[in-house]
Enzyme design. Structure first.
Site, PDB file in Angstrom:
ATOM      1  NE  ARG A  77      -3.893   0.571   1.878  1.00 47.95           N
ATOM      2  CZ  ARG A  77      -5.126   0.622   2.386  1.00 47.95           C
ATOM      3  NH1 ARG A  77      -5.371   1.355   3.455  1.00 47.95           N
ATOM      4  NH2 ARG A  77      -6.114  -0.042   1.831  1.00 47.95           N
ATOM      5  CG  HIS A  96      -8.365   0.010  -2.936  1.00 49.08           C
ATOM      6  ND1 HIS A  96      -7.599  -1.093  -2.618  1.00 49.08           N
ATOM      7  CD2 HIS A  96      -9.011   0.354  -1.780  1.00 49.08           C
ATOM      8  CE1 HIS A  96      -7.763  -1.387  -1.340  1.00 49.08           C
ATOM      9  NE2 HIS A  96      -8.606  -0.526  -0.810  1.00 49.08           N
ATOM     10  CD  GLN A 136     -12.901  -1.923  -0.853  1.00 49.30           C
ATOM     11  OE1 GLN A 136     -12.065  -1.838   0.033  1.00 49.30           O
ATOM     12  NE2 GLN A 136     -14.090  -2.447  -0.638  1.00 49.30           N
ATOM     13  CG  ASP A 190     -13.681   6.092  -0.681  1.00 47.56           C
ATOM     14  OD1 ASP A 190     -13.723   5.911   0.560  1.00 47.56           O
ATOM     15  OD2 ASP A 190     -12.616   6.026  -1.335  1.00 47.56           O
ATOM     16  CB  CYS A 233     -13.992   0.939   0.125  1.00 49.03           C
ATOM     17  SG  CYS A 233     -13.348   2.608   0.382  1.00 49.03           S
ATOM     18  NE  ARG A 293     -10.335  -5.360   0.421  1.00 45.27           N
ATOM     19  CZ  ARG A 293      -9.534  -4.379   0.855  1.00 45.27           C
ATOM     20  NH1 ARG A 293     -10.042  -3.342   1.488  1.00 45.27           N
ATOM     21  NH2 ARG A 293      -8.235  -4.415   0.605  1.00 45.27           N
TER      22      ARG A 293
HETATM   23  N1   CP Z   1     -11.203  -0.338   2.428  1.00 43.21           N
HETATM   24  C1   CP Z   1      -9.929  -0.359   2.842  1.00 43.21           C
HETATM   25  O1   CP Z   1      -8.988  -0.575   2.048  1.00 43.21           O
HETATM   26  O2   CP Z   1      -9.768  -0.190   4.184  1.00 43.21           O
HETATM   27  P1   CP Z   1      -8.403   0.015   4.974  1.00 43.21           P
HETATM   28  O3   CP Z   1      -7.867   1.368   4.622  1.00 43.21           O
HETATM   29  O4   CP Z   1      -8.796  -0.095   6.414  1.00 43.21           O
HETATM   30  O5   CP Z   1      -7.440  -1.071   4.558  1.00 43.21           O
HETATM   31  N1  NVA Z   2     -10.011   6.542  -1.186  1.00 44.93           N
HETATM   32  C1  NVA Z   2      -9.585   6.144   0.125  1.00 44.93           C
HETATM   33  C2  NVA Z   2      -9.777   4.678   0.301  1.00 44.93           C
HETATM   34  C3  NVA Z   2      -9.406   4.143   1.642  1.00 44.93           C
HETATM   35  C4  NVA Z   2      -9.570   2.655   1.753  1.00 44.93           C
HETATM   36  C5  NVA Z   2      -8.139   6.548   0.344  1.00 44.93           C
HETATM   37  O1  NVA Z   2      -7.329   6.395  -0.584  1.00 44.93           O
HETATM   38  O2  NVA Z   2      -7.826   7.033   1.418  1.00 44.93           O
END
Ligand code: CP
Ligand code: NVA
Length: 308
Positions: free
Chosen positions: A108, A135, A138, A226, A265, A293
């Protein structure tokens, strides 16, 4: 066989469909069992996943760990700030070293170019656990949730409300691969990535861009939103003001089909992009989506390691 999963297109529509089917089967086969019990066939016995985090996470971290346990393998967490990567060791050298030590890497990070570089130098599969651009894991969980809630993917009408962000980009990609319609209700200046929109259209998906949240939501099978301000984004009052009309509330959900499902998400910012009544309401599938997930990522891991 090492396959990278940086975006859904790396797998393609047939593989994404196979991932969803396998997730449904594996989820059903272990229903009611303790969450850490290994699946009967333990397909990833002896395998280790390294997870590199350059941003916060709850769901991605726990679901990948649990996915590896259920598949018979294990996972280790590397908080980038406490590794040599955080002190300037190159991505290339990190990729070379991890490839000698673990069987797959999940990362990530912020800049999508970083994951591309990691994948280029790694000999083991690299999986996108979220970048600023996309993502895809997701989306696999989201599609699984949509199917579980009784919607067919071909011809599906999906509405995205709010910021055209990383999560939106991967859903747009899915619209192309799985042949459905996505209507993007985003304020001017906050549109999704044009390359993702073009690619989805070229692949056979319908992508509608509108400034009207009502037009986006009308007749939708699935309504998705989101956070308005993603991790690493500046945000500010101006953005929040632009997003305000795109809040998913009861009035907007009333425009969708009666059978419509609400997805997010998570984490949610209640009272901003979604009201409590919607996220806690009968049409919300966000807890199934979060659980999925695990099930979705088991399929991604199996595919990445050439076992699906
Ligand atoms: N939806 C998602 O990716 O959540 P986290 O940021 O908690 O991993
Ligand atoms: N769009 C959000 C998703 C978090 C899971 C971010 O990138 O922070």
């Amino acid at each position: 066989m090492a396959r990278d999963f940086l975006n859904l297109t790396d797998a393609g529509g047939d593989a994404v469909a196979a991932m969803i089917n396998d997730a449904i089967d594996r989820k059903a086969a272990r229903l009611g069992q303790p969450k850490g019990r290994v699946d009967a066939d333990a397909p990833l016995a002896g395998h280790v996943l390294a997870m590199i985090f350059e941003k916060n996470s709850t769901r991605t971290r726990v679901s990948f760990d649990m996915a590896m346990r259920q598949l018979g393998g294990s996972a280790l967490i590397m908080e980038a700030g406490s590794t040599q990567l955080g002190r300037g060791e190159t991505i290339a050298d990190t990729a070379r070293v991890l490839s000698r030590m673990v069987d797959a890497i999940m990362i990530r990070t912020d800049d999508h170019a970083k994951i591309e570089e990691l994948a280029h130098y790694a000999d083991v599969p690299v999986i996108n656990g979220l970048t600023d651009l996309s993502h895809p894991c997701q989306t696999v969980a989201d599609l699984l949730t949509v199917v579980e809630h009784g919607h067919a993917l071909p011809g599906l009408q999906m509405a995205w409300l709010g910021d055209g962000n990383n999560v939106a980009n991967s859903l747009i990609e899915a619209a192309g691969l799985m042949k459905f319609t996505i209507r993007l209700g985003c304020p001017e200046g906050y549109d999704a990535d044009p390359a993702f929109i073009e690619r989805a259209r070229a692949a056979g998906g319908e992508v509608v861009v509108t400034r009207s949240p009502q037009e986006a939501a009308a007749g939708a099978d699935v309504v998705v939103t989101d956070t308005w301000i993603s991790m690493g984004q500046a945000g500010g009052e101006q953005k929040v003001a632009a997003m305000a009309p795109y809040q998913v509330d009861g009035a907007l959900m009333a425009l969708a089909k009666p059978s419509a499902t609400f997805l997010h998400c998570l984490p949610a910012h209640r009272g901003e992009e979604v009201t409590d009544l919607v996220i806690d309401g009968p049409r919300s599938a966000v807890w199934d989506e979060a659980e999925n997930r695990i099930h979705g990522q088991k399929s991604v891991l199996l595919w990445a390691l050439g076992l699906l």
